[in-house]
Design an enzyme around this catalytic site. Structure first.
Site, PDB file in Angstrom:
ATOM      1  N   GLY A  43      41.302  45.750  39.040  1.00 47.43           N
ATOM      2  CA  GLY A  43      40.604  46.211  37.832  1.00 47.43           C
ATOM      3  C   GLY A  43      39.344  45.384  37.593  1.00 47.43           C
ATOM      4  O   GLY A  43      38.301  45.902  37.178  1.00 47.43           O
ATOM      5  N   ASP A  44      39.424  44.090  37.875  1.00 48.92           N
ATOM      6  CA  ASP A  44      38.255  43.215  37.685  1.00 48.92           C
ATOM      7  C   ASP A  44      37.174  43.549  38.711  1.00 48.92           C
ATOM      8  O   ASP A  44      35.975  43.533  38.402  1.00 48.92           O
ATOM      9  CB  ASP A  44      38.668  41.748  37.834  1.00 48.92           C
ATOM     10  CG  ASP A  44      39.769  41.375  36.851  1.00 48.92           C
ATOM     11  OD1 ASP A  44      39.798  41.954  35.751  1.00 48.92           O
ATOM     12  OD2 ASP A  44      40.610  40.528  37.204  1.00 48.92           O
TER      13      ASP A  44
ATOM     14  N   VAL B  78      43.298  29.650  36.935  1.00 46.95           N
ATOM     15  CA  VAL B  78      43.689  29.397  38.321  1.00 46.95           C
ATOM     16  C   VAL B  78      44.946  30.228  38.553  1.00 46.95           C
ATOM     17  O   VAL B  78      45.877  30.204  37.738  1.00 46.95           O
ATOM     18  CB  VAL B  78      43.907  27.891  38.584  1.00 46.95           C
ATOM     19  CG1 VAL B  78      44.635  27.665  39.897  1.00 46.95           C
ATOM     20  CG2 VAL B  78      42.553  27.182  38.612  1.00 46.95           C
TER      21      VAL B  78
ATOM     22  N   ALA C 108      36.262  35.586  35.011  1.00 44.59           N
ATOM     23  CA  ALA C 108      35.706  34.968  36.222  1.00 44.59           C
ATOM     24  C   ALA C 108      35.729  35.958  37.387  1.00 44.59           C
ATOM     25  O   ALA C 108      34.764  36.054  38.155  1.00 44.59           O
ATOM     26  CB  ALA C 108      36.510  33.721  36.571  1.00 44.59           C
TER      27      ALA C 108
ATOM     28  N   SER D 114      39.716  38.212  47.692  1.00 46.43           N
ATOM     29  CA  SER D 114      39.886  39.513  48.357  1.00 46.43           C
ATOM     30  C   SER D 114      38.685  40.428  48.111  1.00 46.43           C
ATOM     31  O   SER D 114      38.660  41.561  48.595  1.00 46.43           O
ATOM     32  CB  SER D 114      41.165  40.199  47.840  1.00 46.43           C
ATOM     33  OG  SER D 114      41.001  40.603  46.484  1.00 46.43           O
TER      34      SER D 114
ATOM     35  N   LYS E 120      40.402  37.109  34.358  1.00 47.62           N
ATOM     36  CA  LYS E 120      39.718  38.418  34.387  1.00 47.62           C
ATOM     37  C   LYS E 120      38.205  38.261  34.269  1.00 47.62           C
ATOM     38  O   LYS E 120      37.445  38.919  34.990  1.00 47.62           O
ATOM     39  CB  LYS E 120      40.283  39.318  33.288  1.00 47.62           C
ATOM     40  CG  LYS E 120      41.750  39.649  33.572  1.00 47.62           C
ATOM     41  CD  LYS E 120      42.374  40.538  32.544  1.00 47.62           C
ATOM     42  CE  LYS E 120      43.888  40.547  32.672  1.00 47.62           C
ATOM     43  NZ  LYS E 120      44.414  41.015  33.956  1.00 47.62           N
TER      44      LYS E 120
HETATM   45  O1  RIB Z   1      43.255  40.693  36.610  1.00 49.41           O
HETATM   46  C1  RIB Z   1      43.813  39.676  37.410  1.00 49.41           C
HETATM   47  C2  RIB Z   1      43.752  38.377  36.682  1.00 49.41           C
HETATM   48  O2  RIB Z   1      44.591  38.431  35.561  1.00 49.41           O
HETATM   49  C3  RIB Z   1      44.227  37.195  37.477  1.00 49.41           C
HETATM   50  O3  RIB Z   1      43.193  36.565  38.186  1.00 49.41           O
HETATM   51  C4  RIB Z   1      44.883  36.308  36.428  1.00 49.41           C
HETATM   52  O4  RIB Z   1      44.238  35.074  36.269  1.00 49.41           O
HETATM   53  C5  RIB Z   1      44.871  37.111  35.144  1.00 49.41           C
HETATM   54  O5  RIB Z   1      43.833  36.755  34.331  1.00 49.41           O
END
Ligand code: RIB
Length: 311
Positions: free
Chosen positions: A254-255, A15, A45, A294, A43
């Site tokens: 990045g995710d 969270v 999720a 986002s 990352k």
């Molecule tokens: O890459 C962003 C993520 O890094 C965030 O959502 C935070 O939870 C960390 O894991």
């Protein structure tokens, strides 16, 4: 769309507690922030959500704590249509959390408390084996124990499943254990932390990628923020520039890149175009506040892609 990819993410769920402020406090100082945002992150999720919003069928293997955040994290996956059968609560441990600080330029600083993410073990991968075997691609990051990451890479290789590793947050790695990966996708600072080679421009990224490839990884993709991404393999290297966007919060970009790239690739989009599309998807995610909230859905993304990919 050619094909609906089946993507499994073995990874973290957190969270995010995001504070926006003009500057960071000095030691012993208290300052006022401008805004606060509470949202689902982590990352793993985030990558799962990006893939799902891009249209993939997504399966999550994760651990959450027995606090307020655990059940709501599982509910969030379910609401988004992500299979959370293998997201389990661990008792006596907090969920993963991430206090995040964002400055006026949209740049972030993150502290991750892994909590239940640290309890995701190789046995959980075995428990999810049947589901994982049905995936076209398994996506991994470093917010879970490294032994689980290495175990899953071996599992993917044994079963002929494409495997993508995002080494974030960076930590020392066993290069032998990751040699069988299909894609290794660090950002500049992770590439530096892992290779010891500075990456502040495309030329440095090329030198670093050469070094990483010499360890046996098939494809290296270094994300370079506003400079786009560098794709490298034994057949050569390509620099794919970024799209220009008005960035307010880069957290999770990045995710967004990784989840969307896995989806585009799984659909059969040619590799370089998949990188270009993922660059745009990641860039667009920085135009809104928060991480998962986002991310664009496929229809909004395609509208942007249609107008921007021509230029
Ligand atoms: O890459 C962003 C993520 O890094 C965030 O959502 C935070 O939870 C960390 O894991």
């Amino acid at each position: 769309m050619e094909k609906r990819p089946r993507i499994a993410v073995v990874g973290s769920a957190n969270v995010d507690l995001t504070t926006f402020s003009d500057r960071f406090p000095e030691p012993g100082e208290t300052i006022f922030g401008q805004k606060f945002d509470l949202g689902f992150g982590g990352k793993g999720a985030n990558q799962a959500v990006a893939a799902r919003l891009c249209g993939a069928e997504v399966f999550m293997v994760a651990r959450v704590g027995d606090d307020l955040f655990g059940p709501s994290t599982i509910k969030n996956f379910e609401n988004l249509g992500i299979d959370a059968t293998h997201v389990r609560q661990v008792s006596g441990v907090s969920s993963g959390v991430a206090p995040i600080f964002v400055d006026p330029s949209g740049q972030n600083r993150i502290i991750v408390v892994k909590g239940a993410n640290n309890e995701l073990k190789p046995a959980d991968v075995d428990a999810a084996a049947e589901m994982l075997k049905s995936a076209d691609c398994i996506v991994l990051q470093f917010e879970i124990p490294l032994e689980t990451v290495y175990y899953t890479i071996k599992f993917a290789r044994r079963n002929g499943i494409r495997c993508i590793l995002n080494p974030a947050p960076a930590q020392p790695i066993d290069t032998q254990a990751i040699a069988e990966l299909d894609y290794f996708i660090p950002n500049e600072s992770e590439a530096f932390a892992i290779s010891g080679m500075r990456v502040s421009d495309v030329e440095e990224a090329k030198r670093c990628a050469t070094n990483l490839l010499s360890g046996g990884i098939r494809r290296v993709l270094i994300t370079l923020g506003a400079n786009g991404a560098l794709l490298a393999g034994s057949d050569g290297m390509d620099h794919v520039p970024a799209f220009s966007v008005r960035s307010v919060d880069s957290t999770g970009a990045g995710d967004a890149f990784i989840g969307s790239f896995a989806t585009f690739l799984g659909e059969g989009v040619p590799e370089l175009e998949a990188v270009k599309r993922a660059n745009l998807y990641a860039g667009l995610s920085t135009t809104g506040v928060g991480t998962q909230k986002s991310f664009y859905d496929r229809a909004r993304f395609e509208a942007e892609w249609a107008s921007r990919s021509k230029t």
